[in-house]
Design a protein around this motif. Structure first.
Motif, PDB file in Angstrom:
ATOM      1  N   CYS B  80       8.582   2.431  -9.862  1.00 20.02           N
ATOM      2  CA  CYS B  80       8.183   3.095  -8.613  1.00 20.02           C
ATOM      3  C   CYS B  80       7.721   2.041  -7.595  1.00 20.02           C
ATOM      4  O   CYS B  80       8.106   2.087  -6.426  1.00 20.02           O
ATOM      5  CB  CYS B  80       7.067   4.099  -8.922  1.00 20.02           C
ATOM      6  N   HIS B  81       6.949   1.082  -8.065  1.00 12.01           N
ATOM      7  CA  HIS B  81       6.475   0.000  -7.190  1.00 12.01           C
ATOM      8  C   HIS B  81       7.661  -0.788  -6.620  1.00 12.01           C
ATOM      9  O   HIS B  81       7.682  -1.116  -5.428  1.00 12.01           O
ATOM     10  CB  HIS B  81       5.546  -0.918  -7.989  1.00 12.01           C
ATOM     11  N   ALA B  82       8.651  -1.073  -7.463  1.00 11.03           N
ATOM     12  CA  ALA B  82       9.827  -1.847  -7.017  1.00 11.03           C
ATOM     13  C   ALA B  82      10.601  -1.087  -5.940  1.00 11.03           C
ATOM     14  O   ALA B  82      11.047  -1.687  -4.957  1.00 11.03           O
ATOM     15  CB  ALA B  82      10.733  -2.157  -8.205  1.00 11.03           C
ATOM     16  N   GLY B  83      10.742   0.218  -6.119  1.00 11.27           N
ATOM     17  CA  GLY B  83      11.439   1.041  -5.131  1.00 11.27           C
ATOM     18  C   GLY B  83      10.732   1.011  -3.782  1.00 11.27           C
ATOM     19  O   GLY B  83      11.352   0.788  -2.731  1.00 11.27           O
ATOM     20  N   LEU B  84       9.404   1.197  -3.821  1.00 11.98           N
ATOM     21  CA  LEU B  84       8.617   1.188  -2.579  1.00 11.98           C
ATOM     22  C   LEU B  84       8.656  -0.197  -1.931  1.00 11.98           C
ATOM     23  O   LEU B  84       8.799  -0.326  -0.714  1.00 11.98           O
ATOM     24  CB  LEU B  84       7.162   1.584  -2.868  1.00 11.98           C
ATOM     25  N   SER B  85       8.578  -1.223  -2.759  1.00  9.39           N
ATOM     26  CA  SER B  85       8.597  -2.597  -2.234  1.00  9.39           C
ATOM     27  C   SER B  85       9.943  -2.907  -1.584  1.00  9.39           C
ATOM     28  O   SER B  85       9.994  -3.613  -0.568  1.00  9.39           O
ATOM     29  CB  SER B  85       8.352  -3.614  -3.355  1.00  9.39           C
ATOM     30  N   GLY B  86      11.012  -2.404  -2.170  1.00 10.58           N
ATOM     31  CA  GLY B  86      12.352  -2.625  -1.619  1.00 10.58           C
ATOM     32  C   GLY B  86      12.462  -2.053  -0.219  1.00 10.58           C
ATOM     33  O   GLY B  86      12.994  -2.697   0.691  1.00 10.58           O
ATOM     34  N   ILE B  87      11.946  -0.838  -0.054  1.00 10.66           N
ATOM     35  CA  ILE B  87      11.980  -0.207   1.277  1.00 10.66           C
ATOM     36  C   ILE B  87      11.149  -1.037   2.258  1.00 10.66           C
ATOM     37  O   ILE B  87      11.579  -1.329   3.369  1.00 10.66           O
ATOM     38  CB  ILE B  87      11.455   1.245   1.212  1.00 10.66           C
ATOM     39  N   TYR B  88       9.985  -1.447   1.806  1.00 10.60           N
ATOM     40  CA  TYR B  88       9.110  -2.237   2.670  1.00 10.60           C
ATOM     41  C   TYR B  88       9.787  -3.557   3.063  1.00 10.60           C
ATOM     42  O   TYR B  88       9.747  -3.970   4.218  1.00 10.60           O
ATOM     43  CB  TYR B  88       7.779  -2.497   1.966  1.00 10.60           C
ATOM     44  N   ALA B  89      10.420  -4.198   2.078  1.00 10.40           N
ATOM     45  CA  ALA B  89      11.078  -5.490   2.344  1.00 10.40           C
ATOM     46  C   ALA B  89      12.178  -5.323   3.374  1.00 10.40           C
ATOM     47  O   ALA B  89      12.441  -6.222   4.165  1.00 10.40           O
ATOM     48  CB  ALA B  89      11.652  -6.057   1.054  1.00 10.40           C
ATOM     49  N   HIS B  90      12.817  -4.166   3.363  1.00 11.17           N
ATOM     50  CA  HIS B  90      13.884  -3.963   4.327  1.00 11.17           C
ATOM     51  C   HIS B  90      13.326  -3.703   5.731  1.00 11.17           C
ATOM     52  O   HIS B  90      13.937  -4.067   6.723  1.00 11.17           O
ATOM     53  CB  HIS B  90      14.795  -2.818   3.898  1.00 11.17           C
ATOM     54  N   TYR B  91      12.162  -3.037   5.772  1.00  9.10           N
ATOM     55  CA  TYR B  91      11.556  -2.753   7.081  1.00  9.10           C
ATOM     56  C   TYR B  91      10.868  -3.978   7.672  1.00  9.10           C
ATOM     57  O   TYR B  91      10.670  -4.053   8.878  1.00  9.10           O
ATOM     58  CB  TYR B  91      10.527  -1.610   6.966  1.00  9.10           C
ATOM     59  N   PHE B  92      10.509  -4.912   6.811  1.00 12.00           N
ATOM     60  CA  PHE B  92       9.699  -6.032   7.279  1.00 12.00           C
ATOM     61  C   PHE B  92      10.324  -6.833   8.427  1.00 12.00           C
ATOM     62  O   PHE B  92       9.628  -7.142   9.399  1.00 12.00           O
ATOM     63  CB  PHE B  92       9.312  -6.936   6.099  1.00 12.00           C
ATOM     64  N   PRO B  93      11.631  -7.171   8.370  1.00 13.64           N
ATOM     65  CA  PRO B  93      12.213  -7.903   9.504  1.00 13.64           C
ATOM     66  C   PRO B  93      12.059  -7.152  10.826  1.00 13.64           C
ATOM     67  O   PRO B  93      11.912  -7.771  11.881  1.00 13.64           O
ATOM     68  CB  PRO B  93      13.695  -8.033   9.131  1.00 13.64           C
ATOM     69  N   ILE B  94      12.067  -5.805  10.762  1.00 15.09           N
ATOM     70  CA  ILE B  94      11.909  -5.018  11.996  1.00 15.09           C
ATOM     71  C   ILE B  94      10.480  -5.183  12.522  1.00 15.09           C
ATOM     72  O   ILE B  94      10.226  -5.115  13.721  1.00 15.09           O
ATOM     73  CB  ILE B  94      12.231  -3.529  11.751  1.00 15.09           C
ATOM     74  N   ILE B  95       9.537  -5.418  11.595  1.00 11.96           N
ATOM     75  CA  ILE B  95       8.147  -5.595  12.008  1.00 11.96           C
ATOM     76  C   ILE B  95       7.997  -6.939  12.728  1.00 11.96           C
ATOM     77  O   ILE B  95       7.353  -7.032  13.763  1.00 11.96           O
ATOM     78  CB  ILE B  95       7.194  -5.522  10.787  1.00 11.96           C
ATOM     79  N   ILE B  96       8.626  -7.981  12.182  1.00 13.01           N
ATOM     80  CA  ILE B  96       8.401  -9.301  12.782  1.00 13.01           C
ATOM     81  C   ILE B  96       9.405  -9.660  13.895  1.00 13.01           C
ATOM     82  O   ILE B  96       9.103 -10.467  14.746  1.00 13.01           O
ATOM     83  CB  ILE B  96       8.322 -10.420  11.717  1.00 13.01           C
ATOM     84  N   ILE B  97      10.620  -9.073  13.833  1.00 12.27           N
ATOM     85  CA  ILE B  97      11.581  -9.286  14.945  1.00 12.27           C
ATOM     86  C   ILE B  97      11.843  -7.894  15.528  1.00 12.27           C
ATOM     87  O   ILE B  97      12.089  -6.970  14.783  1.00 12.27           O
ATOM     88  CB  ILE B  97      12.939  -9.861  14.454  1.00 12.27           C
ATOM     89  N   HIS B  98      11.838  -7.750  16.840  1.00  6.65           N
ATOM     90  CA  HIS B  98      12.054  -6.435  17.454  1.00  6.65           C
ATOM     91  C   HIS B  98      13.428  -5.873  17.093  1.00  6.65           C
ATOM     92  O   HIS B  98      14.421  -6.589  17.150  1.00  6.65           O
ATOM     93  CB  HIS B  98      11.954  -6.529  18.976  1.00  6.65           C
ATOM     94  N   SER B  99      13.453  -4.573  16.720  1.00  3.73           N
ATOM     95  CA  SER B  99      14.739  -3.915  16.487  1.00  3.73           C
ATOM     96  C   SER B  99      15.194  -3.317  17.811  1.00  3.73           C
ATOM     97  O   SER B  99      14.492  -2.480  18.389  1.00  3.73           O
ATOM     98  CB  SER B  99      14.570  -2.806  15.451  1.00  3.73           C
ATOM     99  N   PRO B 100      16.366  -3.714  18.340  1.00  6.74           N
ATOM    100  CA  PRO B 100      16.808  -3.175  19.636  1.00  6.74           C
ATOM    101  C   PRO B 100      16.863  -1.643  19.653  1.00  6.74           C
ATOM    102  O   PRO B 100      16.431  -1.026  20.627  1.00  6.74           O
ATOM    103  CB  PRO B 100      18.197  -3.782  19.816  1.00  6.74           C
ATOM    104  N   SER B 101      17.331  -1.022  18.558  1.00  8.37           N
ATOM    105  CA  SER B 101      17.443   0.448  18.540  1.00  8.37           C
ATOM    106  C   SER B 101      16.069   1.113  18.673  1.00  8.37           C
ATOM    107  O   SER B 101      15.903   2.068  19.438  1.00  8.37           O
ATOM    108  CB  SER B 101      18.082   0.925  17.234  1.00  8.37           C
ATOM    109  N   LEU B 102      15.097   0.607  17.922  1.00  5.88           N
ATOM    110  CA  LEU B 102      13.764   1.212  17.983  1.00  5.88           C
ATOM    111  C   LEU B 102      13.098   0.936  19.338  1.00  5.88           C
ATOM    112  O   LEU B 102      12.353   1.775  19.839  1.00  5.88           O
ATOM    113  CB  LEU B 102      12.889   0.714  16.831  1.00  5.88           C
ATOM    114  N   GLU B 103      13.403  -0.224  19.916  1.00  2.46           N
ATOM    115  CA  GLU B 103      12.848  -0.528  21.241  1.00  2.46           C
ATOM    116  C   GLU B 103      13.430   0.432  22.289  1.00  2.46           C
ATOM    117  O   GLU B 103      12.717   0.903  23.165  1.00  2.46           O
ATOM    118  CB  GLU B 103      13.152  -1.980  21.638  1.00  2.46           C
ATOM    119  N   ILE B 104      14.740   0.722  22.162  1.00  4.97           N
ATOM    120  CA  ILE B 104      15.371   1.677  23.078  1.00  4.97           C
ATOM    121  C   ILE B 104      14.670   3.031  22.975  1.00  4.97           C
ATOM    122  O   ILE B 104      14.328   3.655  23.982  1.00  4.97           O
ATOM    123  CB  ILE B 104      16.889   1.814  22.773  1.00  4.97           C
ATOM    124  N   LEU B 105      14.419   3.447  21.725  1.00  3.51           N
ATOM    125  CA  LEU B 105      13.750   4.740  21.516  1.00  3.51           C
ATOM    126  C   LEU B 105      12.364   4.768  22.161  1.00  3.51           C
ATOM    127  O   LEU B 105      11.979   5.763  22.781  1.00  3.51           O
ATOM    128  CB  LEU B 105      13.610   5.015  20.021  1.00  3.51           C
TER     129      LEU B 105
END
Lengths: 175, 179
Positions: B80-105
């Protein structure tokens, strides 16, 4: 212990089945010329996977534990969280090949290896193209809508994620 | 019977612990290769600590003290921890580099209810913003692409990434993404 082990085995098989299920669903859509955005296609796969997995867990395990409702509930919650976290990992893999600018740069250079310069790449993949692709995708996903040359928020889910991530950035002292 | 509520609680506690540790370490020193760093904090470190504990207990008492059921519980917590960590790891680049799609929103969201024009979005996010350059430099620094005589080439490492992505999309039956 046996019932929980059975749930883990079902979850393991279900997670491995996400990729084949996605191929089948996508090929089926292509066969009948049904056009869906890649994101919608994979989300449909995850939804179908959830239904199949939870049905299998219910039929093969939980149905025999029905007298212990408390255990059944938490087994269900656990399987739901684990299945969906791995399913969304798959979703993110697809997203990377679909939307990631990093991946787009690598794949385009790979396809034109040594025949493209930074300047010509910038011309080919300019800000307008990048913005158009994203606006189309957000419209496809039902997050925004266009009317009279203006864009409006339609769905709130991605906006919610964007706001949560903005707060999260502060923990990492990012602007 | 195994208590799944207990497993979930421990999984979230482990995930929360790694999360706090990640924030603290990041604030002390930003890592150069953050994907590897994320993997180490969320996966390698908890595993190492756990196996160190087992080794110590084994050396001191002659047994880890875990039954088969305990191993199953530990595996479930980690899964369960690995699954949650995987999702977090994928979101992390969006946290440190702006995601153009989310910025548009966010731009469209800030212009509600009157709505945002194409130019509003362009002026607020894309104008004067280097979207491509930092990514080019990032890829060159990571050794995925390189420049020679003004032309761009993919390194063997980059070729593997590109081939995997192209192969994946071919198998699923999707055209190459627009980026």
């Amino acid at each position: 212990m046996q019932s929980f082990l059975s749930i883990l085995i079902i979850l393991f098989i279900s997670i491995l089945m996400i990729f084949p299920l996605h191929i089948i669903l996508n090929r089926f859509l292509l066969l009948f010329n049904i056009r869906l955005s890649p994101h919608t296609g994979v989300l449909l796969t995850i939804l179908a996977g959830n239904i199949i997995t939870q049905y299998a867990i219910w039929k093969l395990v939980l149905l025999y534990l029905i007298s212990q409702a408390n255990f059944v509930l938490w087994y269900f919650v656990y399987s739901l969280i684990v299945y969906n976290s791995f399913a969304f990992l798959y979703f993110f893999f697809l997203t990377t090949t679909e939307t990631s600018i990093h991946f787009h740069i690598i794949s385009q250079i790979f396809l034109h290896d040594g025949k493209i310069s930074r300047g010509s790449f910038r011309e080919k993949y300019n800000d307008d193209l990048m913005m158009q692709a994203r606006l189309e995708r957000l419209i496809d996903l039902g997050q925004i809508k266009e009317s009279n040359n203006k864009y409006y928020i339609k769905g709130k889910f991605f906006l919610f994620i964007a706001n949560v991530l903005s707060i999260w950035r502060k923990f990492f002292m990012m602007k | 019977m195994i208590n799944a509520a207990d497993i979930l609680l421990k999984s979230f506690l482990l995930f929360g612990f790694c999360q706090i540790l990640h924030i603290i370490l990041w604030r002390i020193k930003k890592p150069r290769i953050y994907p590897l760093w994320l993997f180490n904090v969320f996966i390698t470190l908890p595993l190492c600590l756990f196996f160190l504990y087992c080794a110590l207990k084994l050396a001191l008492t002659g047994s880890t003290g875990f039954s088969l059921g305990d191993w199953l519980i530990l595996f479930s917590i980690f899964l369960c921890h690995a699954g949650l960590s995987g999702i977090y790891a994928h979101y992390f680049p969006i946290i440190i580099i702006h995601s153009p799609s989310l910025e548009i929103l966010k731009i469209v969201g800030s212009q509600m209810p009157q709505g945002a024009t194409y130019q509003d979005i362009y002026n607020k996010f894309f104008r004067n913003k280097q979207v491509l350059e930092p990514r080019f430099n990032n890829l060159i620094k990571s050794g995925v692409i390189y420049e020679k005589n003004g032309m761009l080439f993919v390194s063997p490492k980059g070729k593997k990434i590109a081939k995997l992505g192209v192969l994946y999309r071919n198998i699923v039956g999707l055209p190459l993404g627009k980026g």
